[in-house]
Design an enzyme around this catalytic site. Structure first.
Site, PDB file in Angstrom:
ATOM      1  N   ALA A   7       0.968  -1.148   0.135  1.00 46.02           N
ATOM      2  CA  ALA A   7       0.212   0.042  -0.044  1.00 46.02           C
ATOM      3  C   ALA A   7       1.150   1.368  -0.096  1.00 46.02           C
ATOM      4  CB  ALA A   7      -0.982  -0.174   1.159  1.00 46.02           C
ATOM      5  N   GLU A  13      10.562  -2.768  -2.918  1.00 43.77           N
ATOM      6  CA  GLU A  13      10.500  -4.111  -2.238  1.00 43.77           C
ATOM      7  C   GLU A  13       9.221  -4.252  -1.285  1.00 43.77           C
ATOM      8  OE1 GLU A  13      12.200  -6.690  -3.059  1.00 43.77           O
ATOM      9  OE2 GLU A  13      14.097  -5.664  -3.902  1.00 43.77           O
ATOM     10  N   CYS A  60       9.339 -10.570   4.844  1.00 38.50           N
ATOM     11  CA  CYS A  60       8.349 -10.445   3.706  1.00 38.50           C
ATOM     12  C   CYS A  60       8.562 -11.612   3.016  1.00 38.50           C
ATOM     13  CB  CYS A  60       9.153  -9.330   2.837  1.00 38.50           C
ATOM     14  SG  CYS A  60      10.889  -9.542   2.680  1.00 38.50           S
TER      15      CYS A  60
END
Ligand code: NAD
Length: 485
Positions: free
Chosen positions: A235, A254, A288
């Site tokens: 976002a 990233e 991540c």
């Protein structure tokens, strides 16, 4: 000296750290308390930069970008090695700061600092010589790379130092200068690193500014910034891309991931369980590229779930400073609430069941039991969205094509893994997965300075690391002329 912020708490204390602007340590215009997620008390007070201080940092970076720093390659390599030496010497102190603000066990914080040193050394050694395209009697042509100028580097709270170094090392190697802005949840260790580096880099080459947002947006909007290297959520990444468009700034993003692991019918559950578990739970799942959904063939589903659950139940969760802690708290309250809500929603549905964990650990701190969920569907939010916490939904599948389709059925595309006793079979499935990295019989252990790292689809734009990541801090220039022969 007060400021109530996201990632912080009102405090009247003077900041314990300083901004790093033009090689000098500068007090912030205000300050904010950074919460220790294990104690919910203030871990340290950070300086908050106002817009004038942000402008000073960008101006200092601009001036340094126009200096001999951009052209003196040997000086840059030497400065990077000196910075790596100093960082490693200061590792015990900085690792404690990192643990106190981030939550991770101290041994993990020490490893993170070591990784940062490794990155600096790797990039200091990388070659960047011009490529000669033609050198004959008819003429000469070469392609060279030149630095971009001022890089805005923006980092998240899960690996503040390692991810900052993914940006600092290639940017320095290629002759750029930086303004680095860490997350307001974890600004302290980054400020400490900035202070150490200021002793070894020319003034203005690495500036560190901290503060609550909108500092990040102000930095990305600054006209003198030529490139934005951003790590964080998808976002926010979209907002960064929009801000970059105004001045056609170069951008590397990233972003988030919802990474699948596919465990084929011929995988050996006993042999893979430990690696699969840590692929999901390292750094408390706040990675991540963690396994965020496991698809296990129905023939070995029960055994894999039971093995993962046994490991989850054996894990010691505690404050990062406790020597026995294998997992610390979640980093911040919003993330803790999110993990709690996603898990509760799945369990409230009835069909889902936690075979290990499933709830917060009561008391002080953002501690959550390592959780294995079964009976969830691809539609459950905990599967469809990035949970970014110590909760692993395990789903079963029947056919390979079904597993591939379900793994790919997401807007994300960061990494994936395939587990099998037949690496070639796993590899063939990996070729059909739409993501930036596929691992066979491992997950997340192939983060290396010499390999490109980046996401497909909404997981990012461009790559970091390796010679591919290095190139993203440069612009090409073709030079043509008469024959040199
Ligand atoms: P976030 O997007 O909330 O914040 C990231 C950084 O952006 C912070 O420094 C924040 O202050 C700053 N920021 C916020 N608004 C901004 C704006 N409008 N303009 C510029 N900067 C702004 O992300 P987070 O919660 O800190 O980190 C978690 C997310 O990061 C997860 O989605 C995770 O998957 C992702 N992540 C990705 C990678 C990767 O390499 N792909 C690595 C680590 C984390």
């Amino acid at each position: 000296m007060t400021n109530a912020t996201q990632g912080g708490r009102s405090t009247t204390r003077q900041a314990d750290f300083s901004l790093v602007i033009d090689g000098k340590l500068v007090a912030g215009s205000s300050s904010f308390g950074v919460i220790n997620p294990a104690t919910e008390r203030i871990a340290g007070v950070a300086p908050a930069a106002d817009e004038a201080q942000l402008n000073s940092a960008v101006t200092a970076a601009s001036l340094a970008a126009g200096s001999s720093w951009a052209t003196d390659e040997d000086a840059r390599r030497e400065a990077m090695i000196a910075a790596a030496d100093a960082l490693e010497a200061e590792s015990p102190r900085i690792a404690e700061i990192l643990t106190d603000e981030q939550g991770k066990p101290l041994a993990d914080a020490v490893r993170e600092i070591a990784t940062a040193g490794l990155w600096l050394r790797h990039f200091a050694r990388l070659d960047d010589t011009p490529e000669v395209i033609q050198d004959d009697t008819a003429g000469y042509a070469e392609v060279r790379r030149s630095p971009l100028g001022v890089v805005a580097a923006i980092t998240p709270w899960n690996f503040p130092i390692a991810l900052a170094m993914w940006k600092i090392a290639p940017a320095l190697r290629t002759g750029n200068t930086l303004v680095l802005k860490p997350s307001p949840y974890t600004p302290l260790a980054t400020l400490a690193v900035g202070e150490v580096f200021a002793r070894h880099l020319p003034a203005g080459v690495l500036n560190v500014v901290t503060g609550p947002d909108p500092l990040g947006a102000q930095l990305t909007a600054h006209k003198a910034v030529r490139k934005i290297s951003f790590t964080g959520s998808t976002a926010t990444g979209k907002r960064v891309a929009a801000a970059a468009a105004a001045d056609l700034k170069r951008v590397t993003l990233e972003l988030g991931g919802n990474d699948p692991a596919i465990i084929l019918d011929d995988a050996d559950p006993q042999a893979i369980a430990e690696d699969l578990f840590w692929g999901a739970f390292r750094n408390n799942g706040q990675v991540c590229l963690a396994v965020k959904r496991a698809y296990v063939h129905e023939s070995i589903y029960r055994e894999v779930v039971d093995l993962l659950s046994d490991i989850a139940k054996s894990i010691t969760v505690g404050a990062g400073r406790e020597p026995d802690s294998q997992l610390g708290p979640l980093n911040n309250r919003p993330q803790y609430e999110r993990v709690k809500d996603l898990t509760t929603h799945a369990l409230d549905r009835g069909a889902a069941r936690a075979t290990a964990g499933g709830k917060p650990i009561s008391g002080v701190g953002y501690f959550f039991e390592p959780t294995i969920l079964e009976g969830v569907t691809d539609e459950d939010e905990v599967v469809a969205e990035e949970q970014f916490g110590p909760v692993l939904p395990v789903l079963s599948f029947r056919g390979e094509q079904e597993a591939i389709a379900r793994a790919n059925s997401t807007d994300y595309g960061l990494t994936a893994s395939v587990w099998s006793q037949d690496p070639e079979r796993a590899r063939a499935i990996g070729d059909q997965l739409d993501c930036g990295q596929v691992s066979i019989n491992q997950h997340g252990s192939a983060v290396r300075p010499d390999l490109p790292f980046g996401g497909h689809k909404s997981s990012g734009l461009g790559v970091e690391n390796g010679r591919w990541g290095l190139a993203e801090y440069t612009q090409l220039q073709a030079v043509v002329g008469p024959s040199r022969q």
